[in-house]
Write a protein that holds these residues in place. Structure first.
Motif, short mmCIF file in Angstrom:
data_model
loop_
_atom_site.label_atom_id
_atom_site.label_comp_id
_atom_site.label_asym_id
_atom_site.label_seq_id
_atom_site.Cartn_x
_atom_site.Cartn_y
_atom_site.Cartn_z
N PHE A 94 0.86 -1.18 0.00
CA PHE A 94 0.00 0.00 0.00
C PHE A 94 0.89 1.23 0.00
O PHE A 94 1.88 1.29 0.74
N ARG A 95 0.52 2.20 -0.83
CA ARG A 95 1.37 3.38 -0.98
C ARG A 95 0.55 4.65 -0.84
O ARG A 95 -0.57 4.75 -1.35
N ILE A 96 1.13 5.60 -0.14
CA ILE A 96 0.57 6.96 -0.12
C ILE A 96 1.76 7.91 -0.11
O ILE A 96 2.67 7.76 0.73
N GLY A 97 1.78 8.83 -1.04
CA GLY A 97 2.93 9.70 -1.15
C GLY A 97 4.18 8.85 -1.27
O GLY A 97 4.24 7.91 -2.06
N ALA A 98 5.19 9.14 -0.44
CA ALA A 98 6.44 8.39 -0.50
C ALA A 98 6.41 7.15 0.39
O ALA A 98 7.35 6.39 0.43
N ALA A 152 -3.15 7.32 7.36
CA ALA A 152 -2.99 8.69 6.84
C ALA A 152 -4.15 9.03 5.91
O ALA A 152 -4.67 8.16 5.20
N LEU A 153 -4.54 10.28 5.93
CA LEU A 153 -5.60 10.75 5.04
C LEU A 153 -5.06 10.93 3.62
O LEU A 153 -3.90 11.29 3.45
N GLY A 154 -5.91 10.65 2.67
CA GLY A 154 -5.49 10.87 1.29
C GLY A 154 -5.71 9.63 0.44
O GLY A 154 -6.41 8.70 0.83
N GLU A 155 -5.10 9.62 -0.75
CA GLU A 155 -5.33 8.51 -1.65
C GLU A 155 -4.23 7.46 -1.54
O GLU A 155 -3.05 7.77 -1.64
#
Lengths: 520, 520
Positions: A64-68, A91-94
């Motif tokens: 699973f990845r979010i940002g870096a 973390a919030l976001g995609e």
């Protein structure tokens, strides 16, 4: 479990905040991205091979990845050809994900979803805060007021529902419970489900019974909905079926399986064992290995500890996030905390009850007293209850909260609720973000302060005519005399600062609270 | 002190069992032999030099012989040219003696006397018996039920008499008391007498004040007449006059002087110190030397111990006859006894009272509970009481039993008397010669047995609905349920043997006693 049942489970899970995505129908791409609450569960459901032994033959993981950031999450086989990956996004976001596996049908599955602001009641996992305390991930303070229903998930469905109904109105926000079934006094029945396929008193350790773990998951989520942390006991010695003496590789596989299934639930804590030192077939190397597996496999760093019978564990060891002692030396709490530099929970300090065992017949007054002693020492207590009637024993119908759950009968829970309310109130005086720190008083090791905002003194069996309380010179305080048993709080007229002499009732088991007067 | 006063003292002493022989009128031979009770005091009074400093310049000793035995006893200077040798004969029959001295007038005095059967109430010195217990020298059991009036001999005469009157009807048969005066909270006055001549806040350590010690002797004998052992505290840190930091040679001379004066009193125990570890000017070598002086100088081997504040003493050391701990870990009693292999007295377990200090405001219920915990652990407890009124404090008139003596105000002494009676009764069931030994119960560390003759269980904060008591299979027992607070003893119908299940009241702080049915 068949597909229809699985869907039912998924729906139930959705109600308690799990976003389940069944990609089995599609090829390499999942359906449209979904919204998942922060600290809730994103669940990827995949169809895979059911032949052979998928528990041993097939591995699945997802990145699973979010940002870096990147998190690699183990999946698990849930029976009937169904594989799952459960993930708790912090973390919030995609987020995007992609699976990997030794099986083509499970490999390279991709997708994305969005993490949204959590709803009311979702504060995230509990973490250690301010060295000796706890708080939810969103900053809300968390004061553990635990109880035990060790084998509640292995009782009748009716009784389990009754346990949940009781918890709903109780002060308890943590429950110690065993994953394996329990065999002990008042606990001499087979459970309705077993963790492994079992025939002729023999466990098939090469497979798990997904049904067994699905049921526990349901109960973990039921607790979550009530705001109760599930302090999961991974091993215990009260065994009749062989689970305390499984081969080492089965122990390890069991741990990884449990972590893959349960770790995504935000209210999970790991307790390596209850009374680990009573498990004669395990040695220190085993416990070290278990600690390492849990620490390295759980992607979320849930709280971790271990519980002993006679041989105190060295809780200063790095893998332990907190100490969970079975001891009654409350006057040692301060020095133990200093030694461990961790939160200290007196997880088992005997039970309120009336049974024929020393550990199970505390008076409600003594249980209440122990909670106060823990709190003013800057530690936390654990409740349990063991009331029986002679008739129930004769009819083999005894239901003891300590293990079975059911209803609470004792006199301490109401007083524990009263104490919890006092703590919660004290906290609101502060900034609500820092938890409590303690002040050791010259005579009473019994003062708890919240950055000089609130002080709580418990006088135990002391009955002074008056006492000089060492308040800070820098603030003005309102004082209340508290009767922990009568559950009354009586304000004392005036505002106080510095050395404050208060005339008291000269009766034992009283408490005094000081709350800083707010500057308008 | 002049001769008339001295004679008065001697007369008073005679009343309490001291046979005093004044040889000063004769030459080398004493008057006709007298009869002295075994374990009473034979006192030889001699005239000697009064010029110079007889405390330093003159030594006197006497050799006492019976059969092949010989005991060399140090004499002491009692002021006004009077020298004394005090001797406690421990064997029946005819004793002879002869003095030696560096002064011609005190040398070669001879005589004889006969030791006769002791009268009622004279059981001889208390000794250790059956490893963990005590008994009088004549075989009578002795269960220490101590209290403290640290500075009672330094109060007004009226108050001292009141203290004795209180002790007469109290359960207490041991009193911890300081030889030096005391300076501490509620104790901020000069005593009426000082142990050394004192002018301009300076002690003349080259001399003693015999008057000071004569007074203490009188009080030791007053206690003896009441059947109370005098647990004499030789040093203590609550000082205002310099006695806690005397030069080493003065410490040693003081010890030898006290032993020469007091050791012949059968009810004397030596406590090297109260809270020895608070005496900052003393080091381990000092305490070792004091222990050696007391052990080697006391001809009778009175009981010896030492009392600490924070730093537990190693009571397994050979010189200690018993452990006298300041601690509240009653659950550790069994293991400490095993470590020390000696009787264990919880000499200071806080005080019943209401003062503004943590150690001085236990409820009477808690003090009662602590005595029970000690007894069923095979140890012994120590009482003390610190009640004040705000008026007395304001008028500087507070009289606290703990230090001053006076009257008892608390609720625990009656309950302690009740417990003592239970012990005494249990003992009479046995042969009365062996004291008590204990049985560690599987759950309650709380059973005490007298060679299977009597068992005492204390349930503390436990409240079982029933309990299965593990009685021996070999005897039949009567059972009584005891309420230690209400002081009631309720027989349960029937006779019991082996594993005995009794239905109980399911209320805390109860006890159960089993007494063996006598075979007619």
């Amino acid at each position: 479990m068949n597909r229809r049942e699985m869907m039912k489970t998924s729906s139930a899970a959705l109600l308690t905040g799990i976003a389940s995505i069944d990609t089995s129908a599609s090829a390499a791409e999942t359906r449209s991205p979904e919204n998942v609450e922060r600290w809730s569960v994103f669940e990827l459901v995949l169809d895979g091979p059911k032949d052979g032994n998928p528990f041993l033959d097939t591995w699945l993981k997802a990145t699973f990845r979010i940002g870096a950031r990147e998190m690699v999450i183990d999946g698990f086989y849930d029976g009937e050809g169904v594989f799952k990956v459960r993930f708790m996004p912090d973390a919030l976001g995609e987020w995007t994900y992609i699976t990997d596996s030794n099986m083509a049908s499970l490999k390279g599955k991709k997708g994305k979803f969005k993490t949204i602001t959590p709803g009311a009641g979702n504060h995230g996992p509990v973490r250690v805060r301010d060295v000796y305390h706890f708080g939810y991930s969103d900053g809300t303070p968390y004061f553990p007021f635990g109880t035990t229903c060790y084998a509640w998930v292995h009782q009748s469905e009716e009784l389990q529902e009754e346990t949940l109904a009781t918890l709903k109105t109780s002060p308890f926000n943590k429950l110690r419970m065993c994953i394996f079934p329990k065999w002990y006094q008042y606990n001499h029945r087979d459970p309705s489900r077993f963790p492994f396929p079992r025939q002729n008193q023999t466990n098939d350790y090469s497979r798990f019974n997904p049904d067994y773990f699905q049921h526990i998951e349901k109960r973990i989520l039921d607790l979550q909905a009530l705001g109760v942390e599930a302090d999961l006991i991974l091993f215990h010695p009260y065994d009749h079926w062989g689970f305390q003496e499984m081969p080492a590789e089965v122990d390890d596989r069991y741990l990884r399986y449990v972590i893959a299934r349960f770790a995504a639930y935000r209210n999970v804590w790991w307790s390596l064992a209850n009374e680990y030192d009573l498990m004669r077939k395990k040695n220190t190397a085993d416990w070290d290995r278990f600690a390492e597996i849990v620490t390295q496999t759980d992607p979320y760093g849930h709280l971790r500890s271990i519980h002993y019978s006679k041989a105190p564990y060295d809780y200063s060891r790095v893998w332990c996030t907190h100490a969970g002692v079975q001891d009654y030396a409350f006057d040692k709490a301060a020095s133990w905390r200093e030694t461990y530099r961790k939160p200290l929970i007196f997880d088992e300090m005997m039970y309120e009850g009336n049974i024929n065992s020393r550990w199970g017949n505390l008076s409600g007054a003594e249980m209440t007293r122990r909670f106060w002693l823990c709190i003013v020492a800057g530690a936390y207590g654990g409740h349990g209850e063991t009331y029986v009637s002679e008739t129930d024993i004769e009819n083999d119908k005894a239901v003891l909260w300590w293990s079975h759950g059911g209803k609470l009968k004792g006199t301490s829970p109401a007083r524990i609720a009263f104490l919890k309310k006092i703590l919660d109130e004290a906290e609101t005086v502060g900034d609500g973000q820092i938890g409590l720190t303690e002040l050791q008083m010259p005579y009473y090791p019994s003062a708890k302060r919240n950055r000089d905002e609130a002080f709580l003194f418990y006088l135990d069996f002391h009955q002074p005519l008056y006492y000089t309380f060492p308040l800070p010179e820098t603030g003005k305080y309102r004082a209340d005399v508290i009767d922990p048993w009568a559950m009354t709080l009586t304000p004392i007229a005036g505002e106080f600062s510095g050395k404050t002499r208060l005339t008291l009732s000269a009766t034992p088991y009283m408490a005094v609270r000081f709350m800083r007067v707010k500057i308008k």
